[in-house]
Design a protein around this motif. Sequence first.
Motif, PDB file in Angstrom:
ATOM      1  N   TYR A  82       0.819  -1.199   0.000  1.00  0.00           N
ATOM      2  CA  TYR A  82       0.000   0.000   0.000  1.00  0.00           C
ATOM      3  C   TYR A  82       0.860   1.259   0.000  1.00  0.00           C
ATOM      4  O   TYR A  82       1.980   1.258   0.482  1.00  0.00           O
ATOM      5  CB  TYR A  82      -0.930   0.036   1.217  1.00  0.00           C
ATOM      6  N   VAL A  83       0.291   2.337  -0.528  1.00  0.00           N
ATOM      7  CA  VAL A  83       0.948   3.643  -0.506  1.00  0.00           C
ATOM      8  C   VAL A  83       0.431   4.393   0.717  1.00  0.00           C
ATOM      9  O   VAL A  83      -0.760   4.369   1.014  1.00  0.00           O
ATOM     10  CB  VAL A  83       0.623   4.429  -1.791  1.00  0.00           C
ATOM     11  N   ASN A 112      -8.587   9.930  -6.470  1.00  0.00           N
ATOM     12  CA  ASN A 112      -7.719  10.260  -7.592  1.00  0.00           C
ATOM     13  C   ASN A 112      -6.679  11.270  -7.128  1.00  0.00           C
ATOM     14  O   ASN A 112      -6.843  11.886  -6.062  1.00  0.00           O
ATOM     15  CB  ASN A 112      -8.534  10.861  -8.749  1.00  0.00           C
ATOM     16  N   SER A 131      -4.524  14.027  -2.126  1.00  0.00           N
ATOM     17  CA  SER A 131      -3.887  12.753  -2.439  1.00  0.00           C
ATOM     18  C   SER A 131      -2.868  12.938  -3.555  1.00  0.00           C
ATOM     19  O   SER A 131      -3.114  13.656  -4.520  1.00  0.00           O
ATOM     20  CB  SER A 131      -4.941  11.739  -2.867  1.00  0.00           C
ATOM     21  N   VAL A 133      -1.728  10.106  -4.935  1.00  0.00           N
ATOM     22  CA  VAL A 133      -1.876   8.836  -5.646  1.00  0.00           C
ATOM     23  C   VAL A 133      -3.353   8.575  -5.925  1.00  0.00           C
ATOM     24  O   VAL A 133      -4.226   9.124  -5.263  1.00  0.00           O
ATOM     25  CB  VAL A 133      -1.305   7.646  -4.834  1.00  0.00           C
ATOM     26  N   SER A 134      -3.612   7.739  -6.904  1.00  0.00           N
ATOM     27  CA  SER A 134      -4.969   7.273  -7.174  1.00  0.00           C
ATOM     28  C   SER A 134      -5.096   5.867  -6.622  1.00  0.00           C
ATOM     29  O   SER A 134      -4.130   5.101  -6.632  1.00  0.00           O
ATOM     30  CB  SER A 134      -5.233   7.237  -8.679  1.00  0.00           C
ATOM     31  N   GLY A 135      -6.262   5.522  -6.134  1.00  0.00           N
ATOM     32  CA  GLY A 135      -6.466   4.182  -5.604  1.00  0.00           C
ATOM     33  C   GLY A 135      -7.665   4.126  -4.683  1.00  0.00           C
ATOM     34  O   GLY A 135      -8.565   4.959  -4.745  1.00  0.00           O
ATOM     35  N   ASP A 158      -4.522   1.546  -1.592  1.00  0.00           N
ATOM     36  CA  ASP A 158      -4.182   0.466  -2.524  1.00  0.00           C
ATOM     37  C   ASP A 158      -4.181   1.080  -3.920  1.00  0.00           C
ATOM     38  O   ASP A 158      -5.239   1.421  -4.441  1.00  0.00           O
ATOM     39  CB  ASP A 158      -5.210  -0.660  -2.420  1.00  0.00           C
ATOM     40  N   PRO A 159      -2.999   1.227  -4.536  1.00  0.00           N
ATOM     41  CA  PRO A 159      -2.942   1.899  -5.839  1.00  0.00           C
ATOM     42  C   PRO A 159      -3.431   1.043  -7.009  1.00  0.00           C
ATOM     43  O   PRO A 159      -3.592   1.557  -8.098  1.00  0.00           O
ATOM     44  CB  PRO A 159      -1.451   2.210  -6.000  1.00  0.00           C
ATOM     45  N   SER A 160      -3.691  -0.245  -6.788  1.00  0.00           N
ATOM     46  CA  SER A 160      -4.102  -1.119  -7.920  1.00  0.00           C
ATOM     47  C   SER A 160      -5.558  -0.942  -8.282  1.00  0.00           C
ATOM     48  O   SER A 160      -6.352  -0.388  -7.610  1.00  0.00           O
ATOM     49  CB  SER A 160      -3.825  -2.562  -7.585  1.00  0.00           C
TER      50      SER A 160
END
Length: 160
Positions: A82-83, A112, A131, A133-135, A158-160
């Motif tokens: 995780y990020v 996003n 944020s 990162v997106s996730g 969770d970036p996936s």
Amino acid sequence: MDLKDIQNLIKFVAKSGASEVKLEMEDVKVTIKTGSSDKTETTIVHQAPIAQVPVAQAPVAPTASSEAPAATAPAADDDSKYVVIKSPIIGTMYRKPSPDKPLFVEVGSTINVGDTVCIIEAMKLFNEIESEVSGKIVKILVDDASPVEFDQPLFLVDPS
């Protein structure tokens, strides 16, 4: 100069909007630089030697259960994918824009880049934390209206 003085100086610089502050005293040199991304960089150089005081340590009692380390190891491995969204400043974190409004994010929310995930109040200024990162929000690590430190983890994404 102790840690509390340094933290107060960082808060003051963040509030003032200055891009760089240098403070030199007889035993400490402090440089604080802020960028456009609201990240604060602090460099501290001690010029005079500091006397070391021996600290007596109490004996540590052995743990009763040998299963505790084994149980926490898989959890640490799960979190590594995780990020982490961290606090860029010191202050009080709020998960909603005002008491009568809904939460910015909850566990399971999809975010996003640029979405506001919380706000941090520092010296009566409310800073939106966006944020990077997106996730999907997997875990919220800080309760609403709780004090947070610089670089403290706030959310797992969770970036996936």
